[in-house]
Design a protein around this motif. Sequence first.
Motif: not given
Length: 848
Positions: A408, A420, A455
């Motif tokens: 990712l 995600e 993230f």
Amino acid sequence: MAPKVVAADTPGVRPGKLKVFLGAAPGVGKTYRMLDEGRRRARRGTDVVVTYAECHARPHTEEKLEGLEILPRTHRAYRGGTFSELDLDGVLARHPEVALVDELAHTNVPGGRHAKRWQDVEELLAAGIDVVTTVNIQHLESLNDVVQKITGVPQRETVPDEIVRRAHQIELVDMPAEALRRRMAHGNIYKPEKVDAALAHYFRVGNLTALRELALLWVAGRVDETLQKYRSEHGIGTVWETRERVVVALTGGPEGETLIRRAERIADRSSGGDLLAVHVARSDGLADASPAALAKQRELVESVGGSYHSVVGDHVPTALLDFARAENATQLVLGTSRRSWLSRLVAPRGIGEDTVELSGDIDVHMVTHERAGRGRRMPVPGRRLPHSRRVAGPVAGLVLPLLLTAVLTHTRGTLNLTSEALLFLVTVIGVACLGGVVSALLASLTASLLLNYYFIPPSNEFTITEPNNALALAVFVLVAITVAALVDRSLRLARRAASATAEAETLSSMAGNILRGDQAVPILVERTREAFGMESAELVPRAGQEAETVERGEGLVKVPAGPDRVLVLRGRRLPSSEHRVLTAFAAHLAAALDHARLTEAAAEVEPVKAADRMRTALLAAVSHDLRTPLAGGRAAISSLRSTDVDFSAAERDELLATADESLAKLNRLVDNLLDMSRLQAGALTLHLQPTAFADVLPLALDTLSTPSVPVESQGLAEVGDVLADPPLLERVIANLVINAVRHSPAHHRVLISGSALGSRVELRVVDQGPGLRPEDRDRIFVPFQRLGDNDNTSGLGLGLALSRGLAEAMGGTLTPEDTPGGGLTMVLSLRAAAEEGPVGSLSSPRGR
């Protein structure tokens, strides 16, 4: 004009209602009550008639007939007498609203439409006529043998219970034993000359008390059926405490016997209390109960007079209480939980607590036992996984989230945070499928940390600036853990379901082997070896307390299979998860062993029974057949030797002929007796061959003296040959004809007829004599039974016992039947020769 009969299936006819006055004993006043009921209805304007009432000359009962219409009875002649009976056609022609019919269990005199009065009553009901009738408790068919044991008097007239149960109303006519005896002593039941004998025998206090109890219990059962039907029809689910009913819940655990005995004591405190045992099986079949333990507990329940039930339900408390309410139970007995303290700490509420909360008006007893608190352990996650998966799961929980993070980060910007997070969630689920819930927890922790660091803004930090992102991460962790736990549980349940299915299929495939004859035990042993993949399996004698439970060693397993046998398996090490099925296999083996023992015992008894039958037949023949020709020959020879009488030439020839005939009969008898002795010893060869009744009958009749009544035959030439030994068949027929002639009245005939029935051919010897009572049908085949013949000088007859023995030796049967209109019919049934293969000489069964 012929009476009009309304058929049972006539459209538009309302079936009549039946009211029964059930007497606890003779003389309690059921006829009096029936007539009083008729008078009461008649006063209300109902059309009531008395069709049959037996007052037994009792003045108070006869007074109740006054004012009631009494229909004439019909009269039938039977055996030189005339008897009055209910005129069924007359009642149907009169067609009243209500018919009073006394003595429901009465046997009608032959000649009417029905053999029993209850059949007359059924036709009246079918015609739309209400019937009020009477019957005593001792005449109910289900209680016939019980009453005979109590009173010593067999009841020949019975009525099926179902006829009385279908009654619209049943009213018990009862009286205390001492009061009934006082009525007897005052002459209100029997005539004075019969009172003393009745009080000393049938009307003893113990007999009357037992009959009262039978009547009360029978009526109580009928009332209970009516109550249950009413509750069911009206959807009543609450408990009506009309009788104590105790339900004990069984899990199949070791505490079951303690619970059963405690529940039995609770039920015994209330007279007439019922005990019901119930086991709740899960609907998915994933039960942990031991089949052998449940079978043993079921035997215990039934031995103490209770009943065993099994219900299916996912929620045990609900299933238990639904069953208890359906049975109108008042009390429920549960064992205290076998869960350990750690299990209680994690999940404080158990089955007992939920049951008490939901029980409502049902009393719940929590019974302590020795297994309380130490019967179950906390489930160990993943304990059934292979070792390789238990190692690979945690590794995947660490590695896979890292690999996903690497992928990712190289595609950063193409996916949003939601996508995600979902990818990480899929990874956690995959780890759960691989390694179970522990690996999934590790994966969810790793994924949440990586998701937060890489993230969730700000990146490369474990801090979260926006509350929404913090909430999203928390929800992610919660969802990941929940989904992982559910996936792990579903996988474990799937494995257990597969295991249960395999167990069920294995058990069902071998359940029928018990009834497969002598090879059941070896087949089951071999099937057990195959099912568990062992090298060998054998049954060995049990030494002392050996193998009370499953014993394991290195490659050796022992499990008890009955009280005196142990099943020994050798091969692989058997895991504990397979012990339940192995115990069930052992229980089947124990049942097969019991079946084999019973079969062997029956086989050992059969030759003894055959020898006894043959021995009694010989004695019966010797007692008469030797005496008769010996007496005749001796008398003729003594007369010839006498010097006191000067016989003419014709008289001397007649005496010589008598002596010759007697000696010839004696010679034939001795030959037959010798043959039967050989048959008993297994040394007689039966020459079975196709034989025609029509060929043997003249020879059999030639051996008889001139009969006192004519003997006729019909249909013998039309039936096929039978497989028989001609001399033996001749002797059987001669014996049956002699017996029929001896008991036939003058001016009647003896009829011999033949008929084919499938693979059998029957010969019937029909007389119109006095016939037999049902209890005498077996006695006539017992030696030394004359059944009313008081002449001891004439011997015992040729012996029906001998005839039955000869018939059975040829593979046939000899049975008595009633002759329509009175008399006895002896039916000789033999195998048809056309159904057999090549025929030769056959040894007797004991000689093989």
